[in-house]
Design a protein around this motif. Structure first.
Motif, PDB file in Angstrom:
ATOM      1  N   TRP A  41       0.832  -1.205   0.000  1.00  0.00           N
ATOM      2  CA  TRP A  41       0.000   0.000   0.000  1.00  0.00           C
ATOM      3  C   TRP A  41       0.866   1.253   0.000  1.00  0.00           C
ATOM      4  CZ3 TRP A  41      -4.959   0.968  -0.866  1.00  0.00           C
ATOM      5  CH2 TRP A  41      -5.458   2.239  -0.523  1.00  0.00           C
ATOM      6  N   GLY A  42       0.640   2.148  -0.975  1.00  0.00           N
ATOM      7  CA  GLY A  42       1.369   3.395  -1.075  1.00  0.00           C
ATOM      8  C   GLY A  42       2.743   3.270  -1.700  1.00  0.00           C
ATOM      9  N   GLN A  43       3.111   2.110  -2.230  1.00  0.00           N
ATOM     10  CA  GLN A  43       4.453   1.911  -2.782  1.00  0.00           C
ATOM     11  C   GLN A  43       4.448   1.834  -4.304  1.00  0.00           C
ATOM     12  OE1 GLN A  43       7.037   2.069  -0.695  1.00  0.00           O
ATOM     13  NE2 GLN A  43       5.507   2.314   0.948  1.00  0.00           N
ATOM     14  N   ALA A  44       3.263   1.766  -4.932  1.00  0.00           N
ATOM     15  CA  ALA A  44       3.199   1.672  -6.392  1.00  0.00           C
ATOM     16  C   ALA A  44       3.508   3.029  -7.018  1.00  0.00           C
ATOM     17  CB  ALA A  44       1.810   1.191  -6.810  1.00  0.00           C
ATOM     18  N   GLN A  65      -6.106  -3.068 -22.825  1.00  0.00           N
ATOM     19  CA  GLN A  65      -5.140  -2.271 -22.059  1.00  0.00           C
ATOM     20  C   GLN A  65      -4.498  -3.149 -20.993  1.00  0.00           C
ATOM     21  OE1 GLN A  65      -6.624   1.443 -20.645  1.00  0.00           O
ATOM     22  NE2 GLN A  65      -4.878   1.847 -19.312  1.00  0.00           N
ATOM     23  N   PRO A  66      -3.169  -3.206 -20.924  1.00  0.00           N
ATOM     24  CA  PRO A  66      -2.489  -4.118 -19.995  1.00  0.00           C
ATOM     25  C   PRO A  66      -2.491  -3.594 -18.565  1.00  0.00           C
ATOM     26  CG  PRO A  66      -0.871  -2.836 -21.184  1.00  0.00           C
ATOM     27  CD  PRO A  66      -2.215  -2.450 -21.766  1.00  0.00           C
ATOM     28  N   VAL A  67      -2.326  -4.518 -17.631  1.00  0.00           N
ATOM     29  CA  VAL A  67      -2.151  -4.186 -16.224  1.00  0.00           C
ATOM     30  C   VAL A  67      -0.673  -3.910 -15.981  1.00  0.00           C
ATOM     31  CG1 VAL A  67      -2.401  -4.993 -13.854  1.00  0.00           C
ATOM     32  CG2 VAL A  67      -4.108  -5.638 -15.568  1.00  0.00           C
ATOM     33  N   LEU A  68      -0.371  -2.736 -15.468  1.00  0.00           N
ATOM     34  CA  LEU A  68       1.027  -2.354 -15.257  1.00  0.00           C
ATOM     35  C   LEU A  68       1.543  -2.753 -13.882  1.00  0.00           C
ATOM     36  CD1 LEU A  68       1.074   1.185 -16.906  1.00  0.00           C
ATOM     37  CD2 LEU A  68       1.526  -1.058 -17.933  1.00  0.00           C
ATOM     38  N   ALA A  69       0.662  -2.873 -12.907  1.00  0.00           N
ATOM     39  CA  ALA A  69       1.092  -3.221 -11.552  1.00  0.00           C
ATOM     40  C   ALA A  69      -0.146  -3.614 -10.747  1.00  0.00           C
ATOM     41  CB  ALA A  69       1.835  -2.064 -10.883  1.00  0.00           C
ATOM     42  N   TYR A  70       0.119  -4.167  -9.574  1.00  0.00           N
ATOM     43  CA  TYR A  70      -0.942  -4.494  -8.618  1.00  0.00           C
ATOM     44  C   TYR A  70      -0.603  -3.831  -7.291  1.00  0.00           C
ATOM     45  CZ  TYR A  70      -2.568  -8.203 -11.758  1.00  0.00           C
ATOM     46  OH  TYR A  70      -3.063  -8.915 -12.814  1.00  0.00           O
ATOM     47  N   ILE A  71      -1.643  -3.506  -6.553  1.00  0.00           N
ATOM     48  CA  ILE A  71      -1.453  -3.029  -5.186  1.00  0.00           C
ATOM     49  C   ILE A  71      -2.142  -4.016  -4.253  1.00  0.00           C
ATOM     50  CG2 ILE A  71      -3.482  -1.508  -5.347  1.00  0.00           C
ATOM     51  CD1 ILE A  71      -2.059   0.330  -3.365  1.00  0.00           C
ATOM     52  N   ARG A  72      -1.446  -4.496  -3.259  1.00  0.00           N
ATOM     53  CA  ARG A  72      -1.939  -5.555  -2.372  1.00  0.00           C
ATOM     54  C   ARG A  72      -2.648  -4.935  -1.161  1.00  0.00           C
ATOM     55  NH1 ARG A  72       1.605 -10.716  -1.861  1.00  0.00           N
ATOM     56  NH2 ARG A  72       0.564 -10.860  -3.914  1.00  0.00           N
ATOM     57  N   THR A  73      -3.889  -5.376  -0.934  1.00  0.00           N
ATOM     58  CA  THR A  73      -4.678  -4.927   0.213  1.00  0.00           C
ATOM     59  C   THR A  73      -5.174  -6.135   0.987  1.00  0.00           C
ATOM     60  OG1 THR A  73      -6.743  -4.903  -1.057  1.00  0.00           O
ATOM     61  CG2 THR A  73      -5.430  -2.874  -1.054  1.00  0.00           C
ATOM     62  N   ARG A  74      -5.467  -5.927   2.263  1.00  0.00           N
ATOM     63  CA  ARG A  74      -5.967  -7.020   3.092  1.00  0.00           C
ATOM     64  C   ARG A  74      -7.419  -7.357   2.780  1.00  0.00           C
ATOM     65  NH1 ARG A  74      -3.721  -5.804   9.246  1.00  0.00           N
ATOM     66  NH2 ARG A  74      -1.488  -5.987   8.775  1.00  0.00           N
ATOM     67  N   LYS A  75      -8.225  -6.330   2.523  1.00  0.00           N
ATOM     68  CA  LYS A  75      -9.658  -6.543   2.377  1.00  0.00           C
ATOM     69  C   LYS A  75     -10.056  -6.961   0.967  1.00  0.00           C
ATOM     70  CE  LYS A  75     -14.103  -4.306   3.380  1.00  0.00           C
ATOM     71  NZ  LYS A  75     -14.750  -3.074   3.895  1.00  0.00           N
TER      72      LYS A  75
END
Length: 473
Positions: A41-44, A65-75
């Motif tokens: 979280w907050g690092q992308a 359109q491609p996915v460039l990155a993911y952001i990992r969350t708990r919920k």
């Protein structure tokens, strides 16, 4: 370009092709999904956006359109991030949709279009104004006469001058009464002085907060003189003894009642004059008709088990309970057809029923219909109600000569599932399958569980009585 942005740009190595700081991640990826980095979280990279954020920017994903990155969350797990520059602009919303959206965000009180939906209620600004106005009105409202004044009332008592004067007068009366009460022995008819009024008033002043009347007797002040104290202790001891005696009697009565229930059940199982009756009906209302009737002996022998044609359709909700449908009642006898046999089975015997008031009421209704249908009535008798009154009298006379005993209440008391709401034990379901004969067998099972402690005793007594009868004969 700001100084901070220029500094960051100068620190980028010449070998890196990415020159925009907003597209540079703030830390190394935690993992990879199909080669796409997953950031915390907050690092992308700050420039990347989720699909929801693209919608807020009036953008939509381009085809493929491609996915460039993911952001990992708990919920929500791993949320994909996209490049806003590669997204497409959304079509402008029609004016009708914009109007509906604005209407949902418009406060009905002030008419201001807010940034969030108000759901037809007041916006937060209007709510805050109303709350402040309510507080200001409460500060100007007298707690005594509830009159709204022009200026705020004193926060110490929230009363107008007249109500404050009345309050102080009552408190002074209470203070005087308290002094009169604590200076004299509290014993009945005793007028012995325990402390002086000067000491009592000094104790009041020492306690403080005279407005609240928070006074109490000091620990070193006795409430009664020695003779009255001894008399009060004797009275309290007598009350405790009386309470313990009554409580012991109550517990003994409960124990005796429980033993009587068990003995009653054990005796009924070996009594040849005991039969068990159950019915299935077209409903639970006062005009419900009997569609199945069963009578079993105390040993479980089936004496009567028959369907009855009520002469009217069976409601669907009733059929869903007991499974008896109109087709099952075609060709079945009526209640009048089995009345003679039923009378012979019940006459001179104890008839046990689970929830007896309901089944006895159904029998009374069937008897009333029987006497009405089989009587030779003049139209005037029927119209004026004389026929119905006579039929009800005959039905009541038939029921009066029979002996009906309820099993549900004794069995529920035996189980002892107490209900604080009803102030009694909860009625227990029979769980017999909602067919007459099966419910009769379930009643016998309830009697066996109740009388298990005395089953051998009463069985031996019944065997001895049978042998005595054979020897006499």
């Amino acid at each position: 370009m700001s100084t901070t942005t220029a500094a960051v740009t100068e620190q980028i190595p010449s070998s890196r092709t990415e020159s925009d700081p907003s597209r540079i991640a703030k830390s190394t990826p935690r993992a990879h999904i199909d080669g796409v980095p997953v950031y915390g979280w907050g690092q992308a990279p700050p420039a990347f956006r989720t699909q929801t954020q693209l919608g807020e920017m009036r953008l939509k994903l381009a085809e493929g359109q491609p996915v460039l990155a993911y952001i990992r969350t708990r919920k929500y797990g791993d949320i994909p991030l996209y490049d806003p520059a590669a997204a497409e602009k959304m079509r402008p919303l029609p004016s009708s949709i914009k109007a509906r959206m604005a209407k949902r965000r418009t406060c009905p009180e002030c008419g201001t279009v807010r940034s969030s939906i108000v759901h037809g209620k007041r916006c937060s600004v209007c709510l805050e104004k109303a709350r402040k106005e309510q507080n200001r009105r409460a500060a100007r409202t007298c707690w005594g006469c509830e009159t709204v004044r022009e200026r705020p009332l004193p926060a110490a008592h929230h009363r107008c001058p007249d109500c404050r004067s009345k309050q102080l007068a009552k408190q002074r009366e209470k203070a005087v009464a308290w002094v009169e009460r604590v200076t004299v022995c509290a014993g009945e008819g005793c007028s012995v002085k325990l402390v002086t009024k000067r000491e009592a008033r000094a104790h009041q002043r020492a306690q403080g907060r005279l407005d609240w009347g928070s006074w109490w007797r000091a620990d070193h002040w006795p409430e009664r003189c020695p003779p009255c104290t001894a008399a009060e202790e004797q009275r309290q001891a007598e009350l405790r003894a009386e309470y313990e005696r009554l409580e012991q009697e109550r517990r003994e009565a409960v124990r005796r009642a429980a033993e009587e229930r068990k003995r009653w059940a054990a005796a009924a199982l070996v009594d040849p004059n005991v039969v068990v009756l159950d019915t299935e009906t077209t409903g639970l209302h006062g005009e419900a008709r009997i569609i199945e009737l069963a009578v079993l002996s105390s040993s479980g022998e089936v004496l009567l088990d028959t369907l009855l044609n009520p002469g009217e359709p069976v409601p669907r909700e009733s059929s869903e309970i007991h499974g008896i449908k109109d087709a099952d009642l075609i060709g079945a006898p009526t209640f009048s057809d089995v009345l003679v046999q039923l009378t012979g089975l019940l006459d001179g015997r104890r008839c046990l029923i689970y929830n007896a008031p309901f089944d006895v009421a159904r029998l009374g209704h069937e008897l009333t219909c029987h006497y009405m249908d089989n009587g030779a009535w003049e139209p005037a008798d029927v119209a004026e109600g004389r026929a119905l009154a006579w039929a009800r009298e005959q039905a009541a006379a038939w029921l009066d000569v029979m002996v009906f005993e309820d099993v549900m209440v004794p069995y529920s008391d035996f189980v002892g599932d107490w209900s604080e709401y009803h102030g009694n034990n909860r009625w227990q379901p029979l769980n017999g399958g909602h067919r007459a004969a099966e419910d009769c067998r379930a009643v016998l099972d309830c009697l066996r569980s109740m009388g298990r402690a005395y089953a051998d005793e009463y069985a031996t007594a019944a065997t001895g009585a049978g042998m005595q009868v054979e020897r006499t004969s």
